[in-house]
Motif scaffolding. Sequence first.
Motif, PDB file in Angstrom:
ATOM      1  N   CYS A  51       0.958  -1.259   0.056  1.00 58.18           N
ATOM      2  CA  CYS A  51       0.029   0.131   0.016  1.00 58.18           C
ATOM      3  C   CYS A  51       0.681   1.099   0.100  1.00 58.18           C
ATOM      4  O   CYS A  51       1.710   1.391   0.754  1.00 58.18           O
ATOM      5  N   CYS A  54      -2.345   5.611  -1.707  1.00 66.42           N
ATOM      6  CA  CYS A  54      -2.787   6.609  -2.884  1.00 66.42           C
ATOM      7  C   CYS A  54      -4.188   6.899  -2.543  1.00 66.42           C
ATOM      8  O   CYS A  54      -4.469   7.884  -3.358  1.00 66.42           O
ATOM      9  N   CYS A  57      -8.754   3.495  -3.128  1.00 67.58           N
ATOM     10  CA  CYS A  57      -9.757   2.857  -2.851  1.00 67.58           C
ATOM     11  C   CYS A  57     -10.735   3.261  -1.829  1.00 67.58           C
ATOM     12  O   CYS A  57     -11.858   3.357  -2.101  1.00 67.58           O
ATOM     13  N   CYS A 110      -7.197  -0.724  -6.732  1.00 70.33           N
ATOM     14  CA  CYS A 110      -5.881  -0.642  -6.120  1.00 70.33           C
ATOM     15  C   CYS A 110      -4.994  -0.783  -7.263  1.00 70.33           C
ATOM     16  O   CYS A 110      -4.867  -2.082  -7.831  1.00 70.33           O
TER      17      CYS A 110
HETATM   18  S1  SF4 Z   1      -5.813   1.727  -3.573  1.00 67.45           S
HETATM   19 FE1  SF4 Z   1      -5.844   1.812  -1.283  1.00 67.45          FE
HETATM   20  S2  SF4 Z   1      -5.060  -0.219  -0.738  1.00 67.45           S
HETATM   21 FE2  SF4 Z   1      -4.274   0.296  -2.717  1.00 67.45          FE
HETATM   22  S3  SF4 Z   1      -2.557   1.146  -2.536  1.00 67.45           S
HETATM   23 FE3  SF4 Z   1      -3.841   2.783  -2.602  1.00 67.45          FE
HETATM   24  S4  SF4 Z   1      -4.556   3.247  -0.431  1.00 67.45           S
HETATM   25 FE4  SF4 Z   1      -3.356   1.389  -0.512  1.00 67.45          FE
END
Ligand code: SF4
Length: 230
Positions: A51, A54, A57, A110
């Motif tokens: 993770c 980012c 999600c 993700c």
């Molecule tokens: S989408 Fe969510 S779980 Fe995936 S890297 Fe980004 S913050 Fe982390």
Amino acid sequence: MAPLPGSGLAKGLAVTLRTMTKKTVTEQYPDAQPELPPRTRGVIGLFEENCTVCMLCARECPDWCIYIDSHKETVPAATPGGRDRSRNVLDRFAIDFSLCMYCGICIEVCPFDALFWSPEFEYSETDIRDLTHERDMLREWMWTVPAPPALDPGAEEPKELAAARKTADKLAAQQETPQPPEASREAARAGEPHADEQARAAEQPTRPMGDSKQQTDQPRPDQPEQEGRE
Ligand code: SF4
Ligand code: SF4
């Protein structure tokens, strides 16, 4: 025509007999564990090492039931003269399973493969507030995620495997190449030419400065920097 006396009873007994010989569909849970399909959507596991915070999600979740906290950390430059970098460090990752509708959007979006479906389903609670599960629990569920299904025979190799093999070959080639002596390496690090290069340079005629076609905005070592240069 009036039904024969006792025909209803016979019909009922026939149904009972037919059902008795069929395979039962009732499972004696929790004494017997159910046999679930391997890709069952039980709960969401977090592989937090992947993770990057980012937030995709959390932004895409239709129920807004993913809670993420993070802070920034400065990573010193890897090489002298390089730039320091900053990276996000995960402080909190929680999913409220009392709101989650198991749509799987968070797993699909993700970009770093940090979320996975686990077939684990025994996480019921007596208080709805306890259904918000934090990163430790989500990380634990990663151990119950089944391995991905095998590729079809003759399928194209995944690009991740090809990239890993390329990196391994490159590292192996670097280890096989004879390394220069320590003194030469230090001289190279300090920006000094190697002794062999110095000897070759001494043998070659010096090219006049005016012949160079290369443009540079750096002052030449033997010329003072011009005033007013931007
Ligand atoms: S989408 Fe969510 S779980 Fe995936 S890297 Fe980004 S913050 Fe982390
Ligand atoms: S499965 Fe759907 S509702 Fe549940 S956390 Fe992921 S995006 Fe949100």
